[in-house]
Each structure stands twice: as C-alpha cells, then as structure tokens.
Design a protein around this motif. Structure first.
Motif, mmCIF file in Angstrom:
data_model
loop_
_atom_site.group_PDB
_atom_site.id
_atom_site.type_symbol
_atom_site.label_atom_id
_atom_site.label_comp_id
_atom_site.label_asym_id
_atom_site.label_seq_id
_atom_site.Cartn_x
_atom_site.Cartn_y
_atom_site.Cartn_z
ATOM 1 N N SER A 88 0.799 -1.225 0.000
ATOM 2 C CA SER A 88 0.000 0.000 0.000
ATOM 3 C C SER A 88 0.830 1.272 0.000
ATOM 4 N N SER A 89 2.145 1.192 0.242
ATOM 5 C CA SER A 89 2.989 2.389 0.249
ATOM 6 C C SER A 89 3.580 2.703 -1.119
ATOM 7 N N TRP A 90 3.155 1.980 -2.126
ATOM 8 C CA TRP A 90 3.708 2.179 -3.463
ATOM 9 C C TRP A 90 2.611 2.342 -4.491
ATOM 10 N N PRO A 165 -1.326 9.904 3.092
ATOM 11 C CA PRO A 165 -0.526 8.797 2.542
ATOM 12 C C PRO A 165 0.651 9.290 1.715
ATOM 13 N N LYS A 166 1.742 8.586 1.820
ATOM 14 C CA LYS A 166 2.935 8.897 1.045
ATOM 15 C C LYS A 166 3.340 7.660 0.272
ATOM 16 N N TYR A 167 3.934 7.872 -0.910
ATOM 17 C CA TYR A 167 4.284 6.757 -1.765
ATOM 18 C C TYR A 167 5.723 6.890 -2.218
ATOM 19 N N GLN A 175 9.658 10.440 -1.261
ATOM 20 C CA GLN A 175 8.294 10.203 -0.804
ATOM 21 C C GLN A 175 7.399 11.289 -1.375
ATOM 22 N N SER A 203 2.705 -3.054 3.630
ATOM 23 C CA SER A 203 3.057 -1.740 3.110
ATOM 24 C C SER A 203 4.134 -1.807 2.042
ATOM 25 N N THR A 206 10.899 -0.587 1.991
ATOM 26 C CA THR A 206 11.157 0.838 2.210
ATOM 27 C C THR A 206 11.989 1.449 1.096
ATOM 28 N N GLN A 280 -7.495 3.726 0.373
ATOM 29 C CA GLN A 280 -6.335 4.008 -0.470
ATOM 30 C C GLN A 280 -6.784 4.303 -1.893
ATOM 31 N N SER A 284 -2.543 1.821 -5.881
ATOM 32 C CA SER A 284 -1.478 1.375 -4.984
ATOM 33 C C SER A 284 -1.297 -0.131 -5.095
#
Length: 373
Positions: A88-90, A165-167, A175, A203, A206, A280, A284
C-alpha cells in the motif's frame, strides 16, 4: 334530459338542470380516483426500480468483462496475469514495466490494456514524478466503479491531514505527498482474487530493492529464499505480492477460478474513506482495498474430502456497521465475478462454502459444479 326553462327579459332563457344530471365530480369520486392512481404507482414503482437495478447490474458485469479481457490481454503480452503490487505504500511506475518488479497493483497494470495508456504513463520517471503521481491518483476510470454503489469520481482520503498517505518515488528514498483528508482519489469497487492469503496486506519495502519483495508481512526485512518459497507455495490466489502467476499455474482450470470479484463495503463509508478496507487509491500495491480472499484460510488439500463446516467467510451484500475485507457487492441476491477464462457470472450470496472456497483457489484441485452454486 328534462329541465325547466325560465324566460327573462330580453329573450334570455336559463335552464335549470336537475341535481342528478349535473356535470362534475363529487369529493368521494375524486378521492377514489386518487386512491386508484396511488395504487397503480405503488405497483409500478418496484417494477421500475427492478428494471433500473437490472440495467445497473448488466453494466457492472460489462465492467468486469472489460477488466477480465484486459487481464487476458496482459497475460497474452507478458505470459503472466497482473500481480498484486508491492504494497500500500507504493504506486505504479511505467518504467518498471510489468510483472514482479512493478510496484503498482493490478488496477494500474491493466490501464494500457483498457486504452488508458496515457494514465499509465503519468508517473514516468522522465517527468515530474510528484505531479505525475498526484495526477494518476486523481484521475477516475469509469469501469472501476459499480453503478449500483457509487459513480466514478474522486473520494476522500481516509487519513488525517497530518498523516496523509505517502508513496515511494523513483529511488525509494523519495516520498510523494499525494493529498490530505479533504482531497480525493480514485477508488475501485472491484478486487482481484487473493486466494487464502488473508495476512498478506503489507506496506511493502522501504526502498526499491527487489530482494525485499514481498517483505515479511509488513516489515522491511528481506525474506529468505525459504520464506519466499513457503509464501508462494502456500498462497492460492491469482495475484500475489512480488510474484506474477502464469496461466499454466491455474491448476484447477481457468473456468473454475475467480479472477476479479466485486468487493464488500460498509455502506456507511462509501464516500468518506473511513473504511480501513477502502481508504487508499486503487493504483497502490497489495492491500485489502484491491484484493479480497475467497479461498479458505486453511488451504484446501488436493484429494481430501471436505464438508460444509469448512471455515470460509462467505460473500455478503453491503450493509452498515460492518467493515470487513470480504467478497460482496451492493446488489441484492448475489455478486458478480469474472473467472480466469474471461467469462463473467453472477453468484448467489448463498453459494456453497465448498464451491466458494474452491473458486477462490487456483490449485486445490477440488471438484466443483458451477451450475449448482
């Protein structure tokens, strides 16, 4: 008609009609007419509503059919179905192509095969990535929403302004701030088949380091070769994190395996983004926003006999007060789903547990009969 004539001065005559022959309605007659009209409207209104819902249901099935054909075209071009993305972070990056190295989820990967390649290219690394990322997430695609639930538009972020949210960007160290609670994003009413992997919403890594994909259930620690093998061999879905499934890996047959289904949503949170399973952007990577898990939590073992007491979360119609990561829809009576061969069917909420679990697994080799569902 009998009447009396009265002659007045100037040759004018006035006719005095009897009461029983007068023209007009009594109050009782008027009320009877109104009651009849009201009864007719009451009889016709449900039929009109049913006709409208039938039309919306057909449109929903058409959306699923277009997505399924796009997935098959993706498979034809790349020899693999779309992946679930990294986490979900991408969001997606066109320069990373398709398959395991594509961070974006299946909605993003289907865009070029839905004649939406311009949207797919928004986050190109050769352009302003931050602006492209925001443009991607704020561009609706009509077929990603079910007409019975909500229109294709932007929906509020499910985060507070201080934790928007940050990607990850081009190198993973960048980010991109995409929005605040008051800003909107594209969300989808459809989810790809995640099989039995109910614990794989994560997520993602990193940094852009493929050895960390998938990360171990949400941590940034790289998985060992054995851990990866166990993850993939025990996962029965069509879309995984960091692994693309080939058609030959649909061991149960493409006509017996879910590809894309409608997803259950809490009806209280269609628009506000406060559902943890619908907060979201749909572009993502792997998340319960974009994957649902119809397969049995305890993997079906080939050759073993199961009964209806098997532990399976059956699909449900949307309802208030229930924020669950299930298959379901806004339609009454059943939900729509596409199979891995591209066909689209409507399934009852009362579907057999065994049939539902078997359709959610690509490799259980259980015998099912769709006509009996």
């Amino acid at each position: 008609m009998k009447c009396k004539s009265v002659k007045l001065g100037g040759g004018v005559k006035i006719r005095n009609f009897s009461e029983r022959n007068r023209v007009g309605f009594t109050l009782v007659e008027l009320l009877v007419v109104i009651a009849i009209i009201g009864m007719l409207v009451g009889l016709l209104l449900p039929a009109v509503q049913q006709a409208r819902e039938a039309a919306r249901n057909m449109q929903c099935q058409n959306h699923l059919r277009q997505m399924a054909l796009a997935a098959l075209n993706h498979e034809s071009s790349t020899q693999k179905y779309p992946t679930g993305g990294w986490g979900s972070s991408w969001i997606g990056y066109p320069d990373y192509g398709f398959g395991e190295k594509q961070p974006g989820g299946w909605h993003y990967q289907l865009l070029p095969f839905l004649e939406q390649n311009n949207i797919f290219q928004y986050t190109s690394l050769s352009s302003n990535h931050a602006e492209g990322a925001k443009l991607l997430c704020t561009t609706p695609v009509t077929i990603y929403n079910c007409p019975s639930r909500r229109p294709p538009q932007l929906y509020a972020w499910g985060f507070s302004p201080n934790s928007a949210p940050k990607y990850g960007g081009a190198s993973g160290s960048e980010q991109v701030q995409l929005g605040k609670e008051t800003e909107g994003t594209q969300r989808s009413d459809y989810a790809i088949n995640g099989g039995n992997a109910t614990s794989t919403w994560l997520s993602g890594p990193t940094t852009y380091d493929f050895s960390q994909v998938p990360s171990q259930y949400g941590t940034s620690t790289a998985m060992s070769a054995t851990e990866k093998q166990n993850y993939f061999s025990n996962n029965t879905g069509v879309a995984l994190a960091g692994k693309a499934i080939r058609m030959m890996e649909i061991y149960d047959g493409t006509t017996n395996t879910f590809l894309i289904t409608e997803k259950f949503l809490c009806s209280d949170n269609y628009y506000d983004g406060k559902s943890v399973h619908d907060n979201q952007t749909c572009y993502s990577g792997l998340d319960t926003d974009t994957l649902r898990f119809p397969g049995s939590p305890s993997r079906l073992v080939p050759g073993k006999t199961y009964t209806e007491s098997i532990s399976v979360d059956l699909p449900r119609q949307d309802r208030p007060g229930a924020d669950l990561s299930l298959v379901g829809s806004a339609h009454s009576g059943g939900f729509n789903a596409s199979l891995c061969d591209g066909s689209v069917r409507r399934f009852s909420y009362a579907i057999s547990k065994l049939t539902f679990a078997a359709l959610g697994s690509r490799c259980d080799r259980q015998t099912i009969t769709l006509d009996d569902q």
